[in-house]
Scaffold this motif. Structure first.
Motif, short mmCIF file in Angstrom:
data_model
loop_
_atom_site.label_atom_id
_atom_site.label_comp_id
_atom_site.label_asym_id
_atom_site.label_seq_id
_atom_site.Cartn_x
_atom_site.Cartn_y
_atom_site.Cartn_z
N GLY A 166 0.81 -1.21 0.00
CA GLY A 166 0.00 0.00 0.00
C GLY A 166 0.84 1.26 0.00
N SER A 167 1.91 1.25 0.78
CA SER A 167 2.80 2.41 0.83
C SER A 167 3.51 2.61 -0.50
CB SER A 167 3.82 2.25 1.96
OG SER A 167 3.19 2.15 3.21
N ALA A 168 3.95 1.52 -1.11
CA ALA A 168 4.64 1.62 -2.39
C ALA A 168 3.72 2.20 -3.46
CB ALA A 168 5.16 0.25 -2.82
N ALA A 169 2.43 1.83 -3.42
CA ALA A 169 1.49 2.32 -4.42
C ALA A 169 1.28 3.82 -4.30
CB ALA A 169 0.15 1.59 -4.27
N SER A 170 1.11 4.32 -3.08
CA SER A 170 0.89 5.76 -2.90
C SER A 170 2.14 6.55 -3.27
CB SER A 170 0.48 6.06 -1.46
OG SER A 170 1.51 5.72 -0.55
N ARG A 171 3.30 6.02 -2.95
CA ARG A 171 4.53 6.74 -3.26
C ARG A 171 4.83 6.69 -4.76
NH1 ARG A 171 7.74 4.85 2.31
NH2 ARG A 171 5.90 5.27 3.60
N ALA A 172 4.40 5.62 -5.42
CA ALA A 172 4.53 5.56 -6.88
C ALA A 172 3.62 6.59 -7.54
CB ALA A 172 4.19 4.16 -7.38
N ASP A 173 2.44 6.83 -6.95
CA ASP A 173 1.54 7.87 -7.47
C ASP A 173 2.21 9.24 -7.40
OD1 ASP A 173 -0.42 6.04 -8.03
OD2 ASP A 173 -1.56 6.40 -6.18
N TRP A 174 2.86 9.53 -6.29
CA TRP A 174 3.56 10.81 -6.16
C TRP A 174 4.66 10.93 -7.21
CZ3 TRP A 174 4.30 10.00 -0.18
CH2 TRP A 174 3.08 10.24 0.46
N SER A 175 5.36 9.84 -7.43
CA SER A 175 6.44 9.86 -8.42
C SER A 175 5.90 10.12 -9.82
CB SER A 175 7.20 8.53 -8.37
OG SER A 175 8.30 8.54 -9.25
N ARG A 176 4.76 9.49 -10.15
CA ARG A 176 4.16 9.72 -11.47
C ARG A 176 3.69 11.16 -11.62
NH1 ARG A 176 2.43 4.31 -10.76
NH2 ARG A 176 0.56 4.98 -9.62
N THR A 177 3.11 11.71 -10.55
CA THR A 177 2.69 13.11 -10.60
C THR A 177 3.90 14.02 -10.80
OG1 THR A 177 0.80 12.67 -9.17
CG2 THR A 177 1.54 14.95 -9.33
N ALA A 178 5.00 13.72 -10.13
CA ALA A 178 6.21 14.52 -10.29
C ALA A 178 6.72 14.46 -11.72
CB ALA A 178 7.29 14.02 -9.33
N ALA A 179 6.70 13.27 -12.33
CA ALA A 179 7.16 13.13 -13.72
C ALA A 179 6.27 13.93 -14.66
CB ALA A 179 7.17 11.65 -14.11
#
Length: 517
Positions: A414-427
């Motif tokens: 669950g934590s990896a999924a939310s942090r991946a979302d932040w990374s995609r938004t940053a990209a």
């Protein structure tokens, strides 16, 4: 003879009942794990040496489990981005709210100050947390046998919350380590005033706790302060340690928050106002893997997941009863008392829950719990009864470990999924021209700003650090975007700006400050 917990030689008149009524495994011992008073000093040293590999194995397994199960490539969480940004040479520092302390920022500085590698930071923290656990357990060798200590360390280290936060840039695990070391060294110094290492351990443990979370440190040491009333030297060392650790936080209160009273008030407000709040059920709900339960609604996890939480105090009480009957209560009752005072504010004084808040209590409870378990498997008379007891305890521990693994895996995913979302938004923001130097505001702006390499600023909420007028001016001189979830409206000053999709969010990018696509 050489004192059980110390490194120096104590006169007979300085030996306490705690040293005489000790715990061990073997023909020359009582039931609690330390040799009898008449055992030769060489035998004591030999027995301690035999225990070292067990503690080392527990610490090494803890480090390895973090690297394998939590994974070094797990991105930084919201609070981690705040702490790491304070010392990072790659992103601007995020707003540092009143309750936070800079201890964890300084702990990660040796890596975060020159590298932006999350993998390297996780490996550094995993190794450091394993080493710290080993050293904290070692402090207790004079009060518990190596088997009990290894079991206590394994019980604490195998909790999903311990494994998850060991490699995280968060302060709670380090408060737990400081508590474990401080209480153990306190007992050693109390029993043998000539044990210099113990005195330094009391100071260092108190300072580490206060360095990480000053208020947590105060709650942990309340029983120690009560026992030090007639021992001015112990009281002075404890107080000096707390002052040394909390000194920066207090100074910053006057330089940045308007004074100590104002900072404490602001910290209380951010935490929902300290007062009577029954958060026991909230903590129970968080055991299923919710890293922050605010607001804490919904059903509690399955009884299979929460069973250990109810068994924990029962085993701790059993360990205490066994210790009282063996006439060496203090080494078991004191960590139990400190665990209770450490848990009180997070069970009864704040209106939300996070499982990491109770890490210091879990670390301290591990000792009486291990003591109680050791009694269960050694007390039954007869080979058959003892075999049954060992089998039942083994089944219970195996089931407990299985539950902890399942919850940990769920939490990591669950934590990896939310942090991946932040990374995609940053990209996505980078493709929209939001690049350093840049500024973000709005929904999830703090962690996304870190991933984007930007600063963050908010006009409301716990991280409020600026005004609308200042943001309007910033929109003309730097790359600036306001983030909003789908279906919500941006602030008035950004409603005329072009809206673009950025991951799962809408980004309103100031037209006059784009860096160019």
């Amino acid at each position: 003879m050489r004192a059980a917990g110390g490194s120096g030689t104590a006169a007979g008149s300085t030996e306490s009942d705690d040293e005489r009524h000790t715990m061990t495994e073997g023909p020359n011992a009582t039931t609690t794990g330390v040799p009898r008073i008449g055992l030769p000093a060489r035998a004591v040293r030999t027995r301690r040496a035999r225990g070292e590999p067990r503690l080392g194995a527990v610490a090494a397994a803890f480090t390895l489990a973090q690297l394998v199960l939590v994974r070094p490539d797990l991105g930084l969480g919201w609070d981690e981005t705040v702490y790491v940004s304070q010392v990072s040479g790659h992103v601007p520092a995020a707003y540092f709210s009143a309750p936070r302390s800079r201890g964890i920022s300084l702990l990660v500085a040796p890596v975060a100050s020159w590298s932006d590698s999350t993998v390297l930071l996780r490996i550094y923290l995993a190794v450091l947390s394993g080493l710290a656990l080993y050293l904290a357990l070692r402090v207790w060798r004079g009060h518990f046998g190596p088997g009990v200590l290894a079991l206590a360390g394994a019980l604490f280290a195998s909790l999903w919350v311990t494994l998850f936060y060991g490699p995280e840039a968060m302060p709670n695990y380090w408060v737990a380590i400081g508590a474990l070391a401080c209480v153990g060294c306190f007992l050693r110094a109390r029993a043998n005033p000539r044990d210099r290492a113990a005195w330094w351990g009391v100071f260092a443990g108190a300072a580490l706790m206060a360095w990480m979370r000053p208020m947590d440190a105060v709650y942990v040491v309340l029983p120690l302060l009560a026992l030090s009333v007639r021992r001015p030297r112990l009281l002075a060392v404890l107080g000096t340690g707390l002052a040394a650790g909390a000194g920066e936080w207090v100074i910053e209160a006057y330089t940045s928050y308007g004074g100590l009273a104002q900072r404490l008030s602001a910290a209380s407000a951010i935490q929902g106002g300290l007062g009577w709040h029954l958060a026991v059920v909230d903590q129970l709900r968080s055991l299923g893997g919710r890293t922050l339960c605010r607001p804490c609604t919904g059903a509690a996890p399955s009884p299979v997941v929460t069973l250990w939480w109810f068994v924990l105090p029962l085993l701790a009480v059993l360990g205490a009863v066994v210790a009282v009957r063996a006439r060496r209560a203090l080494p078991v009752l004191l960590p139990l008392a400190c665990a209770v005072t450490a848990a009180v504010p997070y069970l009864f004084l704040i209106g939300y829950a996070a499982p990491r808040f109770l890490l210091p209590a879990y670390a301290l409870l591990a000792l009486p719990v291990a003591h109680g378990l050791a009694h269960l498997v050694t007390a039954p008379a007869g080979r058959t009864a003892r075999t049954v007891a060992v089998g039942l305890v083994a089944i219970g521990v195996a089931g407990h470990l299985a539950v902890q693994y399942v919850v940990l895996e769920h939490t990591v995913d669950g934590s990896a999924a939310s942090r991946a979302d932040w990374s995609r938004t940053a990209a996505a923001l980078h493709t929209l021209g939001v690049r350093q130097p840049c500024l973000l505001s709005g929904y999830d702006a703090v962690p996304i700003a870190f991933y984007t390499g930007c600063g963050s600023a908010q006009t409301a909420g716990h991280d409020a650090s600026t005004t609308v007028a200042e943001l309007r001016r910033a929109a003309h001189r730097t790359s600036f975007a306001v983030l909003a979830p789908p279906g919500s409206r941006p602030p008035a000053y950004a409603r005329t700006w072009p809206a673009e999709q950025a991951g799962g969010l809408r980004a309103y990018v100031a037209p006059g400050a784009r860096q160019g696509r």
